[in-house]
Design a protein around this motif. Structure first.
Motif, PDB file in Angstrom:
ATOM      1  N   ASP A 145     -19.673 143.318  40.879  1.00 33.95           N
ATOM      2  CA  ASP A 145     -18.097 143.647  41.496  1.00 33.95           C
ATOM      3  C   ASP A 145     -17.560 145.064  40.963  1.00 33.95           C
ATOM      4  O   ASP A 145     -16.742 145.462  41.489  1.00 33.95           O
ATOM      5  N   ILE A 146     -18.304 145.598  39.907  1.00 32.17           N
ATOM      6  CA  ILE A 146     -18.198 146.865  39.465  1.00 32.17           C
ATOM      7  C   ILE A 146     -19.064 147.800  40.287  1.00 32.17           C
ATOM      8  O   ILE A 146     -20.029 147.733  40.529  1.00 32.17           O
ATOM      9  N   LYS A 147     -18.415 149.079  40.738  1.00 36.61           N
ATOM     10  CA  LYS A 147     -18.977 149.903  41.699  1.00 36.61           C
ATOM     11  C   LYS A 147     -19.888 150.907  40.840  1.00 36.61           C
ATOM     12  O   LYS A 147     -19.397 152.013  40.729  1.00 36.61           O
ATOM     13  N   SER A 148     -20.863 150.742  40.286  1.00 34.94           N
ATOM     14  CA  SER A 148     -21.582 151.054  39.205  1.00 34.94           C
ATOM     15  C   SER A 148     -22.480 152.215  39.845  1.00 34.94           C
ATOM     16  O   SER A 148     -23.088 151.961  40.764  1.00 34.94           O
ATOM     17  N   VAL A 149     -22.779 153.190  39.099  1.00 34.67           N
ATOM     18  CA  VAL A 149     -23.730 154.248  39.699  1.00 34.67           C
ATOM     19  C   VAL A 149     -25.329 153.882  39.138  1.00 34.67           C
ATOM     20  O   VAL A 149     -26.099 154.606  39.419  1.00 34.67           O
ATOM     21  N   SER A 150     -25.390 152.699  38.589  1.00 38.09           N
ATOM     22  CA  SER A 150     -26.364 152.285  38.131  1.00 38.09           C
ATOM     23  C   SER A 150     -26.955 151.470  39.166  1.00 38.09           C
ATOM     24  O   SER A 150     -27.116 150.092  39.391  1.00 38.09           O
ATOM     25  N   LEU A 151     -27.805 151.964  40.108  1.00 39.25           N
ATOM     26  CA  LEU A 151     -28.345 151.629  41.544  1.00 39.25           C
ATOM     27  C   LEU A 151     -29.731 151.495  41.791  1.00 39.25           C
ATOM     28  O   LEU A 151     -30.188 151.295  42.878  1.00 39.25           O
ATOM     29  N   LEU A 152     -30.676 151.423  40.569  1.00 40.87           N
ATOM     30  CA  LEU A 152     -31.750 151.360  40.774  1.00 40.87           C
ATOM     31  C   LEU A 152     -32.453 150.241  41.307  1.00 40.87           C
ATOM     32  O   LEU A 152     -33.280 150.217  42.344  1.00 40.87           O
ATOM     33  N   PRO A 153     -31.858 148.933  40.776  1.00 43.22           N
ATOM     34  CA  PRO A 153     -32.305 147.658  41.557  1.00 43.22           C
ATOM     35  C   PRO A 153     -31.893 147.806  43.140  1.00 43.22           C
ATOM     36  O   PRO A 153     -32.882 147.277  43.893  1.00 43.22           O
ATOM     37  N   ASN A 154     -30.858 148.222  43.335  1.00 39.77           N
ATOM     38  CA  ASN A 154     -30.418 148.399  44.828  1.00 39.77           C
ATOM     39  C   ASN A 154     -31.491 149.284  45.535  1.00 39.77           C
ATOM     40  O   ASN A 154     -31.992 149.034  46.561  1.00 39.77           O
TER      41      ASN A 154
END
Length: 278
Positions: A145-154
């Protein structure tokens, strides 16, 4: 000619933008972001995007105090990059800022704010013809629900879709559909639109919200409940919804054809109403 970007209060050429290697966004992915689409210079659902940004910042305790200045900054970026009359996107990233590497949140730290504008046309072919998607296990963390910059899994999950000739990955957690790698997922069964309820497992998508408003206004039944993986392949229609995806029909999941491999009637109606709004 280098594009103009915004970094910590200044409009500068992108090739002159410098961020410290000690920025916590670089070291810890300690930050959040937002992407807003502008249709011919006009933002779509700006207030909703700003509210979501404010919530994301609050959830990870980043004290960014310049939210009211952002609208003017974004307009300047569009003008400076000759995008004010085009379909364009604004990317904004706010990290906790620069500090020595410690695992707790440091006090009295100044956030880093970086924004840029880019062309964001509609993917007409996908909108018209639909896309194939694949299913994958949702390997992300528990605060989607947090639009985090941690997008490696995505990125890993989307990369697998690209490698298989697909346009997205629909994510499955504990046998239930959550969302896609960078979009919301909505199903249609017997005229009813079904989508995962808002929770820590899904991002509160702005386009998702618009779709549900369209449904309510036009007496299309909505059910906010998780779609089981086994039910996914029995849906009449599937929609991928997002700022970049807009209202993209899904015509195939893995090797299973959805509907008659053409965008369905409900999807077409929602598409029409969406583009009337934008």
């Amino acid at each position: 000619m280098s594009e103009t970007v915004f970094l910590n209060g200044e409009f500068i050429s992108k090739d002159k933008a410098k961020i410290s290697p000690n920025d916590r966004g670089f070291i810890f992915a300690d930050g959040v972001y937002e992407v807003i689409k502008y249709y011919n210079g006009k933002p779509f659902r700006y207030a909703d995007h700003l509210k979501r940004l404010e919530r994301s910042l609050s959830e990870i305790l980043i004290d960014y105090t310049k939210l009211e200045e952002l609208e003017k900054i974004f307009q300047e970026l569009l003008i400076s990059n000759n995008l004010e009359d085009k379909h364009a996107g604004i990317y904004l990233q706010v990290t906790r800022g620069v500090n020595k590497r410690v695992h707790f949140f440091p006090a009295d730290i100044i956030p880093t704010a970086y924004a840029f504008a880019f062309e964001l046309p509609s993917f007409t072919q996908n909108l018209e013809n639909g896309i194939k998607v694949i299913t994958q296990e949702d390997i992300r963390w528990l605060r989607c629900d947090i639009k985090s910059v941690s997008l490696l899994p995505n990125s890993m999950l989307f990369n697998q879709a690209v490698n298989k000739g697909a346009g997205e990955s629909i994510l499955i957690r504990d046998g239930k559909v959550t969302e896609a790698t960078h979009s919301s997922v909505l199903g249609v069964k017997n005229g009813k639109v079904i989508t995962h309820p808002l929770s820590n497992l899904v991002l509160p998508g702005i386009t998702r919200k618009v779709v549900l408003e369209i449904c309510t206004k036009n007496n299309i039944p909505v059910q906010e409940t998780a779609i089981m993986e086994s039910e996914l392949f029995e849906l009449d229609e599937i929609i991928i919804a997002g700022t970049g995806s807009e209202i993209t029909p899904v015509i195939q999941v893995n090797d299973v054809v959805i509907g008659n491999k053409k965008p369905g009637e409900t999807t077409r109606f929602i598409q029409k109403k969406f583009f009337e709004l934008v």
